[in-house]
Design a protein around this motif. Structure first.
Motif, PDB file in Angstrom:
ATOM      1  N   ALA A 191       0.829  -1.215   0.000  1.00 25.41           N
ATOM      2  CA  ALA A 191       0.000   0.000   0.000  1.00 25.41           C
ATOM      3  C   ALA A 191       0.856   1.255   0.000  1.00 25.41           C
ATOM      4  CB  ALA A 191      -0.914   0.002   1.220  1.00 25.41           C
ATOM      5  N   VAL A 192       2.061   1.161   0.569  1.00 29.13           N
ATOM      6  CA  VAL A 192       2.875   2.370   0.747  1.00 29.13           C
ATOM      7  C   VAL A 192       4.194   2.317  -0.020  1.00 29.13           C
ATOM      8  CG1 VAL A 192       1.859   3.006   2.964  1.00 29.13           C
ATOM      9  CG2 VAL A 192       3.787   1.436   2.936  1.00 29.13           C
ATOM     10  N   LYS A 205      -5.231  -2.054  -1.288  1.00 28.89           N
ATOM     11  CA  LYS A 205      -4.614  -1.996   0.037  1.00 28.89           C
ATOM     12  C   LYS A 205      -4.312  -0.540   0.438  1.00 28.89           C
ATOM     13  CE  LYS A 205      -4.857  -6.281   1.016  1.00 28.89           C
ATOM     14  NZ  LYS A 205      -5.707  -6.706   2.136  1.00 28.89           N
ATOM     15  N   ALA A 206      -4.047   0.314  -0.560  1.00 25.28           N
ATOM     16  CA  ALA A 206      -3.855   1.739  -0.272  1.00 25.28           C
ATOM     17  C   ALA A 206      -5.172   2.339   0.226  1.00 25.28           C
ATOM     18  CB  ALA A 206      -3.357   2.467  -1.511  1.00 25.28           C
ATOM     19  N   PRO A 231       1.492  -5.879   6.536  1.00 25.83           N
ATOM     20  CA  PRO A 231       2.460  -6.984   6.547  1.00 25.83           C
ATOM     21  C   PRO A 231       3.324  -7.018   5.291  1.00 25.83           C
ATOM     22  CG  PRO A 231       0.172  -7.777   6.723  1.00 25.83           C
ATOM     23  CD  PRO A 231       0.116  -6.349   6.316  1.00 25.83           C
ATOM     24  N   GLY A 232       4.540  -7.539   5.471  1.00 31.12           N
ATOM     25  CA  GLY A 232       5.345  -7.976   4.323  1.00 31.12           C
ATOM     26  C   GLY A 232       4.950  -9.427   4.078  1.00 31.12           C
ATOM     27  N   TYR A 281      12.795   0.567   3.360  1.00 33.54           N
ATOM     28  CA  TYR A 281      12.348   0.818   1.982  1.00 33.54           C
ATOM     29  C   TYR A 281      11.606   2.151   1.823  1.00 33.54           C
ATOM     30  CZ  TYR A 281      13.895  -3.650   0.178  1.00 33.54           C
ATOM     31  OH  TYR A 281      14.682  -4.688  -0.226  1.00 33.54           O
ATOM     32  N   THR A 282      10.826   2.544   2.855  1.00 37.32           N
ATOM     33  CA  THR A 282      10.132   3.832   2.712  1.00 37.32           C
ATOM     34  C   THR A 282      11.137   4.990   2.714  1.00 37.32           C
ATOM     35  OG1 THR A 282       9.575   3.668   5.054  1.00 37.32           O
ATOM     36  CG2 THR A 282       7.785   3.295   3.547  1.00 37.32           C
ATOM     37  N   LYS A 283      12.203   4.861   3.549  1.00 34.90           N
ATOM     38  CA  LYS A 283      13.221   5.928   3.555  1.00 34.90           C
ATOM     39  C   LYS A 283      13.976   5.930   2.226  1.00 34.90           C
ATOM     40  CE  LYS A 283      12.445   6.961   7.911  1.00 34.90           C
ATOM     41  NZ  LYS A 283      11.285   6.063   8.021  1.00 34.90           N
ATOM     42  N   LEU A 284      14.330   4.731   1.758  1.00 32.68           N
ATOM     43  CA  LEU A 284      15.065   4.639   0.484  1.00 32.68           C
ATOM     44  C   LEU A 284      14.205   5.203  -0.661  1.00 32.68           C
ATOM     45  CD1 LEU A 284      17.652   3.579  -0.883  1.00 32.68           C
ATOM     46  CD2 LEU A 284      16.498   1.394  -1.236  1.00 32.68           C
ATOM     47  N   ASN A 285      12.886   4.944  -0.561  1.00 32.98           N
ATOM     48  CA  ASN A 285      11.969   5.436  -1.589  1.00 32.98           C
ATOM     49  C   ASN A 285      11.896   6.954  -1.609  1.00 32.98           C
ATOM     50  OD1 ASN A 285      10.152   4.880  -3.693  1.00 32.98           O
ATOM     51  ND2 ASN A 285       8.418   5.242  -2.328  1.00 32.98           N
TER      52      ASN A 285
END
Ligand SMILES: NC(=O)c1ccc[n+]([C@@H]2O[C@H](COP(=O)([O-])OP(=O)(O)OC[C@H]3O[C@@H](n4cnc5c(N)ncnc54)[C@H](OP(=O)(O)O)[C@@H]3O)[C@@H](O)[C@H]2O)c1
Length: 334
Positions: A191-192, A205-206, A231-232, A281-285
């Motif tokens: 979702a993110v 999911k978003a 979840p992953g 991953y959110t920071k890398l994104n």
């Protein structure tokens, strides 16, 4: 001691980054381990006699049902297959000495199923709702190439989006009357994060994420806790992972991990490894979106190509078997 302007900017930058990193580490430690150890996580005592779990016969949903039963809550299990519902209900009743109720509905169907659910749960004091039911692609695919894309999209929206919305509508009234209740909406890390080739799934999911975010704000003053789970990968039929690994927990371990952060954070990846990965991953994104997109696209496209090859092989095998059968039939006729 005198600093040059450049040194001051450098120190301020180091200070800001350190503050963000320490804040992130503290939030992770508090919501994952410390908060629960200090008894700050949400207690399910006196929240209500019953918990409702959708998609309760397998995977993550079944694990939530068992975990809530272990806290003494009676469980309403809602899923598709009556025989699986009966088996899971019998196991929960005998293991945890609680009551169960089963409702067999197919969430890919339209709005009419909610009249039945409403009648079945009438009069029950519902303290917890776990909106877990969900479906996904058979394999990652370009939107227009998804088999029966139009029909599939409707089923997906009914199962992943309409179910969450309607189930909340059904239980919120009585939760507000009692000024207590917990709703967990199961979304997904997709979702993110960018998730090409799974566009319809990740978009549903978003919706669950945004819906939960605003609903949580709406109902917090009325005493209701609403949380979103991201979840992953977890071992399950849907994920097709059969064995646990470091980053792929069993549903039971995922749910136990998530229960520790109840009430401590609005959105939770649940399991501690998933929290670290999602944070990373959110920071890398934010820093380099193209890196995340390239890695995800390559991974999902690899899965897609392997699935298409498998389907092609199965079709060829089927053709060969049909050819042999026809040959035998023809030989018999002669
Ligand atoms: N597993 C993962 O890696 C993962 C990752 C991110 C998010 N999630 C989310 O977590 C949730 C649970 O996934 P899971 O992996 O635990 O799934 P699962 O093991 O495949 O279990 C799905 C459950 O939902 C029920 N169900 C499926 N379709 C249904 C329908 N149309 N109507 C009624 N019941 C239906 C199934 O019932 P039957 O047994 O009768 O079919 C089963 O009880 C989903 O919302 C999924 O999107 C999972």
């Amino acid at each position: 001691m005198k600093y040059t302007l450049l040194e001051l900017i450098g120190l301020a930058s180091i200070g800001t980054v350190s503050w963000f990193v320490l804040r992130g580490v503290w939030k992770f430690l508090y919501s994952t381990f410390i908060g629960h150890a200090l008894g700050h996580s949400l207690s399910l005592k006196n929240i209500g006699q019953w918990a409702v779990v959708t998609g309760a016969t397998d995977g993550i949903g079944r694990a939530y049902a068992e975990e809530l039963a272990s806290h003494g809550l009676n469980i309403v299990l809602i899923s598709r297959s009556p025989y699986k519902l009966q088996n899971v209900a019998a196991e929960i009743e005998s293991q945890y000495k609680v009551k169960t109720k089963i409702i067999d509905v197919d969430f890919t169907n339209g709005i009419e199923i909610y009249d039945r659910i409403k009648k079945e749960i009438e009069g029950l004091e519902i303290g917890v709702l776990i909106n877990n039911v969900g479906m996904s692609y058979a394999y990652p695919e370009y939107l227009a190439e998804v088999p029966n894309a139009a029909e599939f999209s409707l089923s997906l929206i009914n199962c992943n989006v309409v179910s969450v919305t309607q189930m909340c509508i059904l239980v919120l009234g009585q939760m507000v009357e009692r000024k207590k209740g917990l709703i967990l909406n199961v979304s997904s890390a997709s979702a993110v994060l960018p998730t090409p080739l799974m566009t319809m799934y990740s978009s549903t999911k978003a919706y669950v994420y945004k819906f939960s975010e605003d609903l949580a704000l709406e109902y917090a003053p009325l005493g209701i806790k609403i949380q979103c789970v991201l979840p992953g990968f977890v071992v399950s039929k849907m994920s097709r992972y059969k064995k646990p690994a470091f980053r792929i927990p069993l549903p039971r371990d995922f749910v136990r991990g998530h229960m520790r952060s109840l009430g401590l954070e609005f959105a939770s990846a649940g399991f501690w490894v998933h929290k670290i990965l999602l944070g990373y991953y959110t920071k890398l994104n934010m820093i380099s979106p193209s890196t995340v997109v390239n890695v995800t696209f390559a991974n999902l496209n690899g899965t897609r190509q392997r699935a298409l090859k498998r389907i092609q092989l199965q079709q060829e095998q089927q053709k060969q078997e049909n050819g042999v059968e026809n040959g035998v039939e023809n030989a018999k006729d002669k």
